[in-house]
Design an enzyme around this catalytic site. Sequence first.
Site, PDB file in Angstrom:
ATOM      1  N   ILE A   1     -14.923 -17.807 -27.501  1.00 47.16           N
ATOM      2  CA  ILE A   1     -14.272 -18.029 -29.067  1.00 47.16           C
ATOM      3  C   ILE A   1     -12.932 -18.953 -28.905  1.00 47.16           C
ATOM      4  O   ILE A   1     -12.724 -19.790 -29.687  1.00 47.16           O
ATOM      5  CB  ILE A   1     -13.723 -16.756 -29.584  1.00 47.16           C
ATOM      6  N   GLY A   2     -12.177 -18.659 -27.745  1.00 46.82           N
ATOM      7  CA  GLY A   2     -11.114 -19.756 -27.449  1.00 46.82           C
ATOM      8  C   GLY A   2      -9.805 -19.077 -28.308  1.00 46.82           C
ATOM      9  O   GLY A   2      -9.014 -19.976 -28.708  1.00 46.82           O
TER      10      GLY A   2
ATOM     11  N   GLY B   1     -15.821  -2.040 -27.079  1.00 47.45           N
ATOM     12  CA  GLY B   1     -15.894  -3.634 -27.337  1.00 47.45           C
ATOM     13  C   GLY B   1     -17.230  -3.933 -27.562  1.00 47.45           C
ATOM     14  O   GLY B   1     -17.445  -3.779 -29.054  1.00 47.45           O
TER      15      GLY B   1
ATOM     16  N   CYS C   1      -7.396 -14.296 -20.355  1.00 41.66           N
ATOM     17  CA  CYS C   1      -8.484 -14.679 -21.474  1.00 41.66           C
ATOM     18  C   CYS C   1      -9.243 -15.963 -20.433  1.00 41.66           C
ATOM     19  O   CYS C   1      -8.634 -16.830 -20.243  1.00 41.66           O
ATOM     20  CB  CYS C   1      -7.983 -15.598 -22.686  1.00 41.66           C
TER      21      CYS C   1
ATOM     22  N   ASN D   1      -2.214 -10.448 -23.637  1.00 41.47           N
ATOM     23  CA  ASN D   1      -3.312 -11.160 -23.092  1.00 41.47           C
ATOM     24  C   ASN D   1      -3.151 -12.136 -22.065  1.00 41.47           C
ATOM     25  O   ASN D   1      -2.977 -13.333 -22.092  1.00 41.47           O
ATOM     26  CB  ASN D   1      -4.459 -11.625 -24.369  1.00 41.47           C
TER      27      ASN D   1
END
Length: 295
Positions: A57-58, A243, A116, A113
């Site tokens: 997704i970024g 998740g 990622c 985060n």
Amino acid sequence: MSGVRILNASGCLDALVAPEVTRSLDAFVTKTITPLPRGGNPPVRIAETESGMLNSIGLQGPGIDAFVESHLPRLAALETELWVSVGGFSAPDFATVCERLDGEKDIAVLELNLSCPNVDEAPETAAELVAAARAATRKPLYAKLSPAQWDVAASARAVVAAGADGLSLVNTIRGLALDASLRPRLARTVGGYSGPALRPIALACVHACAAAVEVPIVGMGGVRTGLDALELVAVGATSVALGTVLFADPDAPARIGAELTAEASARGYANPLDAHAVAVVRSEKSLQIAQNSTA
């Protein structure tokens, strides 16, 4: 009540689209918020595999200004404890977002985060990113670590020393899938791998970190059943995040919570938290032997 809190993994649930699912959680974790708006990576961004799912997704998101002004009031109205996932590409990015959120009374926890796999990494170490965030906020900080490192326990010790109040373990691990023409299925070639195949890796990481530091741990990675959740508790988690399962089973929080209680009871535990870290205690001697052998 199981005593073990159930959350969602960041990015795996849209609270505003599925408010009833959100209310079935003990706390909701937002998608990662960055200083500026992000469109994310180009499609194709999701690919299913035999044992899980790849995503790239970024860090798509509205940016901190739009989040505070538009998204936060609507999330607060759901009346579920709110955790905000914080991201960026440098220590100042993390500090900027944390400082902006510090005075927001509706936010209980900031989850950093730090791992990622779908964007470029910050130049600073995880500990330096935590230190920058810690200087910018009084809110509890949870550091979300990657399983793709040789010594995750050393990373856990470093981020706790820098000011993390808890750990989220684990983030996705980098993976790749090919199509029938032997080309990458994702536009960015690789993506973050989640799902059942991640669970043994998550168990190992939670186990190692629980033996290394004394802070609360949110365990996640491939949880589909109450037994999966109980195993994470046994290796040191105090909370469990769901998740990939949420994409297929929106009733998973209530189902897994009930199964968790039943699985604990079947093993003689009145409360699932009574099984907390029992696997770590049993393996303490072997851990000491391993430490001595590498000294």
